[in-house]
Scaffold this active site. Structure first.
Site, short mmCIF file in Angstrom:
data_model
loop_
_atom_site.label_atom_id
_atom_site.label_comp_id
_atom_site.label_asym_id
_atom_site.label_seq_id
_atom_site.Cartn_x
_atom_site.Cartn_y
_atom_site.Cartn_z
N GLU A 78 17.45 -18.79 -0.83
CA GLU A 78 17.43 -17.60 -1.42
C GLU A 78 17.18 -17.49 -3.00
O GLU A 78 16.31 -16.88 -3.59
CB GLU A 78 18.32 -16.64 -1.10
CG GLU A 78 18.48 -15.18 -1.56
CD GLU A 78 17.24 -14.33 -1.16
OE1 GLU A 78 17.00 -13.25 -1.93
OE2 GLU A 78 16.59 -14.79 -0.36
N TRP A 98 -3.14 -2.61 -1.57
CA TRP A 98 -2.77 -4.06 -1.54
C TRP A 98 -3.90 -4.73 -0.75
O TRP A 98 -4.12 -4.80 0.56
CB TRP A 98 -1.39 -4.38 -1.14
CG TRP A 98 -0.74 -5.76 -1.15
CD1 TRP A 98 -0.24 -6.21 -2.29
CD2 TRP A 98 -1.04 -6.87 -0.23
NE1 TRP A 98 0.14 -7.74 -1.98
CE2 TRP A 98 -0.14 -7.93 -0.76
CE3 TRP A 98 -1.43 -7.02 1.09
CZ2 TRP A 98 -0.15 -9.23 -0.19
CZ3 TRP A 98 -1.27 -7.84 1.94
CH2 TRP A 98 -0.77 -9.34 1.23
N LYS A 144 6.72 -4.72 -1.26
CA LYS A 144 8.23 -4.32 -0.82
C LYS A 144 8.25 -4.54 0.58
O LYS A 144 9.21 -4.75 1.30
CB LYS A 144 8.56 -3.00 -1.42
CG LYS A 144 10.04 -2.71 -1.14
CD LYS A 144 11.24 -3.87 -1.69
CE LYS A 144 12.58 -3.62 -1.42
NZ LYS A 144 13.27 -4.68 -2.18
N CYS A 149 0.98 -1.17 -0.04
CA CYS A 149 0.02 0.00 0.20
C CYS A 149 0.93 1.31 -0.01
O CYS A 149 2.06 1.12 0.39
CB CYS A 149 -1.00 0.13 1.18
SG CYS A 149 -2.20 -1.34 1.38
N ASN A 164 -3.34 2.51 5.27
CA ASN A 164 -2.28 1.27 5.16
C ASN A 164 -2.45 0.61 6.50
O ASN A 164 -2.50 1.32 7.59
CB ASN A 164 -0.98 1.76 4.91
CG ASN A 164 -0.79 2.35 3.61
OD1 ASN A 164 -1.64 2.49 2.80
ND2 ASN A 164 0.32 2.87 3.39
N GLY A 165 -2.57 -0.67 6.62
CA GLY A 165 -2.76 -1.48 7.66
C GLY A 165 -3.86 -2.37 7.88
O GLY A 165 -4.71 -2.42 6.74
N LYS A 223 14.00 -16.17 -4.95
CA LYS A 223 13.96 -15.32 -6.18
C LYS A 223 13.11 -15.55 -7.39
O LYS A 223 12.66 -15.05 -7.86
CB LYS A 223 15.56 -15.01 -6.41
CG LYS A 223 15.86 -14.00 -5.56
CD LYS A 223 15.47 -12.57 -5.48
CE LYS A 223 15.55 -11.78 -4.07
NZ LYS A 223 14.64 -12.42 -3.09
N ARG A 271 5.85 -0.91 -4.26
CA ARG A 271 5.57 -1.35 -2.91
C ARG A 271 4.60 -2.81 -3.13
O ARG A 271 4.39 -3.17 -2.21
CB ARG A 271 4.91 -0.35 -1.98
CG ARG A 271 6.18 0.46 -1.73
CD ARG A 271 5.38 1.71 -0.94
NE ARG A 271 4.83 1.33 0.36
CZ ARG A 271 5.56 1.53 1.45
NH1 ARG A 271 6.89 1.83 1.48
NH2 ARG A 271 5.25 1.02 2.78
N HIS A 289 15.72 -37.59 1.14
CA HIS A 289 14.96 -37.77 2.15
C HIS A 289 13.45 -37.27 1.72
O HIS A 289 12.69 -36.37 2.38
CB HIS A 289 15.07 -37.08 3.44
CG HIS A 289 16.34 -38.06 4.12
ND1 HIS A 289 16.41 -39.01 4.55
CD2 HIS A 289 17.73 -37.26 3.99
CE1 HIS A 289 17.58 -39.31 4.97
NE2 HIS A 289 18.32 -38.37 4.70
N GLU A 346 9.44 -15.53 -6.45
CA GLU A 346 8.96 -14.30 -6.43
C GLU A 346 8.49 -13.55 -7.84
O GLU A 346 7.55 -12.92 -7.97
CB GLU A 346 9.92 -13.36 -5.61
CG GLU A 346 9.94 -13.81 -4.05
CD GLU A 346 10.97 -12.76 -3.44
OE1 GLU A 346 10.52 -12.19 -2.42
OE2 GLU A 346 12.00 -12.35 -4.07
#
Length: 608
Positions: free
Chosen positions: A481, A74, A603, A2, A100-101, A485, A27, A504, A488
């Site tokens: 990581e 968002w 973000k 947001c 926002n929130g 990436k 964001r 396993h 995402e």
């Protein structure tokens, strides 16, 4: 997630608001809206979709107003639709709110307000705020907002305007970032300084439960209990050039290529070559306090959590101090054990991550020393902690973190060096590590020069829908990581595992359609990783390997290999992650994805 922008002054507000929204697009959001106070009253437009859609809707309309608020949403409560987009209005359409929130008690508040005759039009929690402010409004917008917020449970960063107050924006925050920008006979409100940096670098960060009254000439701040607060004006050192693409097609690619510079910045002035150690003065701990640390807890989310895992390997290996890595989202809910001698480090790029901030507060409640590693100067975590270290990566606009990750690892390497030199590490060994650290930026530059080779590999694999990433030891978090990436930004399903754990369970998935990216460096587990590669190849799996320059064994065992320069084993993550960042980027481009604004992601995650 947001974004909020507000302007009050003598210029036309709409162009400033739209520009601010565009700078907040990184964001993550799914709808956008704007509200201004014209002579005829409150005017607003909002739409699902991008800021560009909003711009088309208002194109050709004459907005003369010098006051307005704008928002990118968002979705949390209610689907991303025109009606659910912000701003939200009261029953009389005289008060507009952007938020926002999350308002956790919105259902009970809504029921009370509906019984009093308020009519709701959206599915959002935010609309409750507009009606609640209306309920208490008696020509004093600041007072009505303050009283309304005293009944709210949850998090908020809000901006409010009312047609009875043509020169006033009321702003408030609790758990969701908000800044006031100071100008000449104009002032700004934003959830992120990048939205207003073109116009001012003089800002005040609101603290939790503070309410600001902002006019063209001045702004004043009180607590929600109406206690006056003296504003602390800070100067932002970022430049506008740093939040532009600088000739690159995407922010993410620009930020990947900035890493030689950002790594230098993370280490600049902090290396003590004479004594083979580092200086981290921001920790605010004396030598004796550092020496008495007998346990560390790192708490973080997402990419920062992976950096924390690398920090665990570094510190335990070099200093023999036990380290635990905790998901910040779980830390405060599982009654963590915090003893004397325990130090909690919160790691966050934005410094505003809600879960990480909550973990800091929980650690402090339990009596721990809480320190921070973050990027944004003046951020909430930087203010809440007892001390810490800035990574100095500069603004990171791409939603998928790249340069902040490597800068976090660099700072964690310095922390490990400091703690190790206080214990068993010799001066000579410390000097060797410093020498290796100083070479890292140029070695990263060498890797980046081979970008075209990574692009060629990506061109052969971008149609695959599943990937396995494998690493061992300190490069296991790098595998995590790298997989993150790829997920995402390309929306390819990818999982990271310790290489030996493949047997396993994940080995059942391996066939000619399941490529594996294996970090196979010349270290103490090299032969073990080669065995894992053999197991993959025996099942017709394709292998892309990240290997050490000079390794003559590996090329015959894999389908593709990318070589990175030799460095200290503890520092290899700073190099091994670079080709994985590039691989994810090029795979996403080949698949036609929006790498800077991947779907459903934000973000700065400012909700639980």
């Amino acid at each position: 997630m947001c974004g909020i922008v507000g302007y009050v002054g003598k210029r036309k507000a709409v162009p400033i608001l739209l520009e601010g929204l565009k700078r907040l697009e990184y964001r993550g959001y799914d709808s956008a809206g704007i509200a201004v106070l014209e002579r005829g009253g409150l005017l607003f437009e909002k739409t699902a979709g991008k800021v560009a859609f909003l711009e088309k809707i208002i194109k050709g309309k004459k907005f003369e107003s010098g006051i307005g608020i704008a928002h990118t949403r968002w979705a949390t409560h209610g689907e991303p639709t025109d009606i659910n987009a912000h701003p939200h209005l009261d029953c009389k359409s005289q008060i507009a709110v952007v938020h926002n929130g999350i308002i956790e008690n919105y259902r009970s508040l809504r029921e009370v307000l509906e019984r009093k005759g308020h009519k709701f039009t959206s599915d959002t929690d935010t609309e409750v705020l507009a009606h609640l402010i209306e309920e208490y409004y008696e020509k004093d917008l600041t007072e009505a907002t303050r009283i309304a917020l005293s009944q709210v449970e949850g998090t908020y960063g809000i901006a409010v305007i009312c047609e009875d107050n043509p020169d006033l924006i009321v702003a408030a925050r609790h758990g969701s970032p908000l800044v006031i920008g100071r100008g000449e006979k104009e002032n700004f409100v934003a959830s992120d300084v990048s939205a207003i940096l073109r116009h001012t670098n003089q800002v005040v960060y609101l603290e939790d439960k503070e309410v600001a009254s902002v006019t063209p000439e001045r702004f004043s701040i009180t607590t929600i209990d109406n206690v006056e607060v003296t504003p602390h004006v800070q100067e932002i050192s970022w430049t506008l050039d740093q939040i532009e693409k600088g000739g690159f097609p995407h922010f993410m690619l620009k930020e990947i290529f900035e890493q030689p510079s950002t790594l230098k910045n993370a280490m600049r002035g902090r290396l003590n070559e004479k004594e083979g150690t580092a200086r981290l003065n921001g920790l605010n701990l004396q030598y004796e306090e550092l020496h008495q640390i007998d346990r560390l807890i790192f708490t973080a989310c997402g990419t920062s959590w992976h950096a924390a895992m690398i920090g665990e390997y570094l510190i335990e290996d070099l200093s023999q101090i036990p380290v635990e890595v905790e998901y910040a989202s779980e830390f405060r809910y599982r009654s963590p054990i915090v003893n004397d001698g325990t130090v909690v480090f919160a790691i966050s790029q934005s410094g505003e991550t809600t879960d990480t901030l909550a973990a800091v507060k929980e650690a402090k409640r339990k009596g721990a020393t809480a320190l921070g590693i973050c990027n944004v100067v003046g951020s909430q975590i930087a203010r809440e902690t007892d001390g810490g270290v800035y990574i100095h990566a500069g603004p990171e606009i791409g939603v998928a973190s790249t340069k902040a990750f490597t800068s976090q690892i660099a700072v964690l390497s310095l922390l490990a060096l400091v703690l190790a030199r206080m214990r068993a590490m010799s001066v000579e060994r410390g000097k060797e590590m410093i020498s290796a650290l100083k070479k890292i930026p140029s070695q990263v530059d060498e890797i980046l020069k081979k970008d075209s080779y990574i692009k060629k590999i990506a061109s052969q694999y971008f149609k695959k829908n599943n990937f396995l990433y494998l690493g061992r030891g300190i490069n296991f978090p790098v595998a995590l990581e790298g997989a993150l990436k790829l997920k995402e930004i390309s929306y390819i399903h990818a999982e990271g595992y310790p290489a030996s754990e493949m047997k396993h369970g994940p080995i059942a998935l391996i066939d000619e359609n399941m490529p594996a990216v294996v970090i196979a460096l010349k270290d103490n587990v090299y032969n073990k990783v080669l065995s894992n590669i053999e197991e993959i190849k025996a099942r017709k799996g394709k292998v892309i390997a990240i290997a050490t320059e000079g390794d003559s064994q590996i090329e015959d065992k894999v389908d593709h290999v990318f070589f990175i320069p030799q460095t200290s084993q503890q520092l290899t993550p700073l190099l091994s992650i670079i080709p994985l960042q590039l691989l994810a980027y090029h795979m996403a481009i080949f698949r036609g994805c929006d790498v800077d604004q991947p779907r459903n992601l934000a973000k700065s995650v400012t909700v639980e």
